[in-house]
Design a protein around this motif. Structure first.
Motif, PDB file in Angstrom:
ATOM      1  N   UNK A 189       1.371  -7.261   5.904  1.00 58.43           N
ATOM      2  CA  UNK A 189       1.533  -7.852   7.233  1.00 58.43           C
ATOM      3  C   UNK A 189       2.777  -7.362   7.959  1.00 58.43           C
ATOM      4  N   UNK A 190       3.446  -6.355   7.396  1.00 55.07           N
ATOM      5  CA  UNK A 190       4.649  -5.830   8.029  1.00 55.07           C
ATOM      6  C   UNK A 190       4.537  -4.304   8.096  1.00 55.07           C
ATOM      7  N   UNK A 191       4.149  -3.758   9.237  1.00 54.17           N
ATOM      8  CA  UNK A 191       3.976  -2.302   9.326  1.00 54.17           C
ATOM      9  C   UNK A 191       5.293  -1.567   9.136  1.00 54.17           C
ATOM     10  N   UNK A 192       5.193  -0.286   8.836  1.00 54.25           N
ATOM     11  CA  UNK A 192       6.384   0.537   8.681  1.00 54.25           C
ATOM     12  C   UNK A 192       7.186   0.545   9.967  1.00 54.25           C
ATOM     13  N   UNK A 193       8.509   0.495   9.849  1.00 58.55           N
ATOM     14  CA  UNK A 193       9.334   0.539  11.057  1.00 58.55           C
ATOM     15  C   UNK A 193       9.326   1.950  11.644  1.00 58.55           C
ATOM     16  N   UNK A 243      -2.393  -1.817   2.297  1.00 61.51           N
ATOM     17  CA  UNK A 243      -3.347  -2.896   2.042  1.00 61.51           C
ATOM     18  C   UNK A 243      -3.962  -2.859   0.648  1.00 61.51           C
ATOM     19  N   UNK A 244      -4.052  -1.694   0.024  1.00 55.51           N
ATOM     20  CA  UNK A 244      -4.805  -1.623  -1.231  1.00 55.51           C
ATOM     21  C   UNK A 244      -4.052  -2.186  -2.422  1.00 55.51           C
ATOM     22  N   UNK A 245      -2.735  -2.279  -2.302  1.00 57.77           N
ATOM     23  CA  UNK A 245      -1.942  -2.836  -3.401  1.00 57.77           C
ATOM     24  C   UNK A 245      -0.822  -3.679  -2.809  1.00 57.77           C
ATOM     25  N   UNK A 290       3.560   0.684  -0.923  1.00 62.65           N
ATOM     26  CA  UNK A 290       3.036   1.710  -0.020  1.00 62.65           C
ATOM     27  C   UNK A 290       2.296   2.709  -0.899  1.00 62.65           C
ATOM     28  N   UNK A 291       1.007   2.853  -0.666  1.00 63.54           N
ATOM     29  CA  UNK A 291       0.186   3.748  -1.477  1.00 63.54           C
ATOM     30  C   UNK A 291      -0.150   4.992  -0.672  1.00 63.54           C
ATOM     31  N   UNK A 292       0.091   6.135  -1.275  1.00 66.19           N
ATOM     32  CA  UNK A 292      -0.289   7.416  -0.688  1.00 66.19           C
ATOM     33  C   UNK A 292      -1.451   7.992  -1.483  1.00 66.19           C
ATOM     34  N   UNK A 293      -2.472   8.442  -0.780  1.00 67.20           N
ATOM     35  CA  UNK A 293      -3.659   8.993  -1.425  1.00 67.20           C
ATOM     36  C   UNK A 293      -3.594  10.517  -1.368  1.00 67.20           C
ATOM     37  N   UNK A 294      -3.329  11.126  -2.499  1.00 69.15           N
ATOM     38  CA  UNK A 294      -3.221  12.584  -2.549  1.00 69.15           C
ATOM     39  C   UNK A 294      -4.542  13.257  -2.254  1.00 69.15           C
TER      40      UNK A 294
END
Length: 508
Positions: free
Chosen positions: A322-326, A343-345, A349-353
């Protein structure tokens, strides 16, 4: 009395332009800088006292406003000019090797800004050829776009036509005439960054010349009309650090503004090199400020740029759905929001390679500008489902990183075509990664480089030092880059979860 901090805006913030407006009877200043291939593009900072500045937004926040998705490295958003007229903010800029010369508008500089209109040639055949546009209005409302005539595309790419100018129909965004040559300086190379000002019944044309490296300078001329002819100031250049040992070098690309207490100021770019010969500028081009004094003969005098860094800072970032990146987070040719999954975890912050690395023009990478000469970043990361890490990036050919996953943790330095790696086995998929930028040790009283990277990891509370890398390999002089250091997290493959981010630094 106003304290003038220098840098005024730390880290990769070049080509500053500033405007003063009155809001509810109080002076407020808005400052725009270049962003090149990064998004969101063209950051806007605000101050109410010229001491404390906050990032309030960006001009380019939506796909298509800047054509940087496929622009080559060092292209994109070059050299904005921000102005205010009749309740509307205007910003002109060149999207180099992208869309072309653009005009954006907003009633609130924090956004939302318009999509950007191309400023067309008189025959409507395409964008005006040039960079660093300025926008100014004559007393009768005539709009003038003054720009540096560097041709970037086509058979004449690389040709420089000096400082040029056109009157423009701003409703149709079409030039009303063929570009005219105006005053192009006192003979220095690459005349650029023109700005027009009406002061006490005269028009002043201020430009940069000498190139944006050690020969950089600010020069000025004046005339009775925004069209010229222009008389050259006898004391040009007004400001330059060339052939000096000043701690702030490459000073140029200035913009004048009335500051607090009605004192005139010049914001401009510069670098902070370190080493025995002040040779290597780790952070790239930053925004500085210096006082201006109007002399009895009607010419301005600009003081040399003095170094006056702010106190150190510490930034701790946690992540929540509920708090987007600044707004400090940026990405390469993509918006951070298109890469960062919050949202997925929960709490990460999840990055999808997708198989790309930092050598690729569009890596899965989100980061923040390095703001201090001495700097440490630590991230807590989970690589149980992927491979990724923490990196310092200048561009695709110059970066250092600490990467984890697949049973190993690896430090890597990529310097042009040279690549070196240092690896250790990984006993846990959840660990801390560290990149420290530390002041170099002096030999016989002299430092021989800008800084030293220490690349490490902490696993099960035991820190492992993987490598030390000479920081000069990620300096603006070595990389020949228009940008600066951006420190961020990335994913090569699978899913990489970043649970926390801590950065602290100072300029000692």
């Amino acid at each position: 009395m106003t304290t003038l901090y220098n840098p005024l805006i730390n880290g990769f913030h070049p080509d500053p332009s500033v405007v003063r407006v009155s809001e509810e009877g109080q002076d407020v200043w808005y400052l725009a800088t270049s962003s090149f291939e990064y998004l969101p593009g063209i950051p806007i900072h605000r101050s109410r006292d010229f001491e404390t500045w906050e990032l309030v937004g960006h001009v380019a926040t939506r796909q298509g406003q800047l054509g940087v998705e496929s622009v080559r490295t060092a292209g994109g958003a070059w050299a904005p000019t921000i102005r205010h007229r009749d309740g509307v903010f205007h910003l002109v800029i060149t999207d180099a090797m992208g869309r072309g010369m653009l005009h954006f508008t907003a009633t609130d500089p924090a956004g939302r800004w318009s999509d950007g209109e191309l400023i067309l040639k008189q025959d409507g055949s395409g964008s005006l050829d040039g960079i660093d546009p300025d926008i100014a209005w004559d007393d009768d409302g005539t709009v003038y776009i003054t720009f540096s005539g560097l041709i970037l595309d086509g058979p004449d790419a690389g040709t420089h036509l000096g400082i040029q100018q056109v009157a423009v129909d701003l409703d149709r965004h079409v030039a009303l005439e063929e570009p005219r040559s105006v005053w192009s300086g006192s003979g220095g190379q690459f005349p650029e960054a023109p700005h027009l000002y009406a002061v006490d019944g005269r028009w002043y044309l201020m430009i940069a010349e000498g190139g944006t490296e050690r020969g950089h300078a600010v020069s000025i001329a004046r005339g009775d009309s925004p069209r010229g002819p222009f008389e050259t100031a006898p004391q040009n250049p007004l400001v330059s650090a060339r052939s000096t040992i000043r701690p702030v070098q490459n000073t140029g690309h200035g913009d004048l503004v009335i500051g607090p207490d009605h004192d005139w100021l010049c914001v401009l770019l510069g670098v902070r090199p370190r080493s025995m010969t002040r040779a290597f500028s780790a952070l790239g081009r930053e925004t500085f400020v210096t006082p201006v004094r109007w002399q009895d003969d009607g010419w301005p005098a600009i003081a040399p740029v003095l170094l006056n860094p702010r106190p150190g800072t510490r930034v701790e970032v946690s992540f929540a759905e509920d708090r987007p990146l600044d707004g400090e987070w940026i990405a390469v040719r993509a918006t951070p929001g298109s890469l960062a999954d919050l949202t997925s975890r929960p709490g990460a912050l999840v990055l999808h390679g997708r198989g790309t690395t930092l050598d690729d023009p569009r890596p899965v990478f989100v980061g923040r500008r390095q703001e201090h000469l001495t700097n440490s970043v630590t991230v807590r990361i989970d690589v149980s489902a992927g491979i990724g890490g923490l990196a310092v990036r200048y561009d695709e050919r110059f970066h250092v990183e600490v990467e984890a996953g697949g049973g190993a943790v690896t430090a890597r330095a990529v310097v042009g075509d040279l690549v070196q790696e240092w690896s250790a086995p990984l006993s846990s998929d959840v660990l801390l990664l560290h990149i420290d930028s530390v002041k170099p040790e002096a030999e016989a009283g002299f430092a021989r480089t800008s800084d030293v990277f220490r690349l490490g990891a902490t696993v099960d509370r035991a820190r492992v030092e993987l490598a030390e890398v000479d920081g000069r390999f990620l300096s603006s002089e070595t990389c020949e880059s228009f940008t600066g250091r951006v420190i961020g997290v990335y994913a090569r493959s699978g899913d990489v979860a970043v649970e926390s981010w801590t950065a602290e630094g100072n300029d000692e």
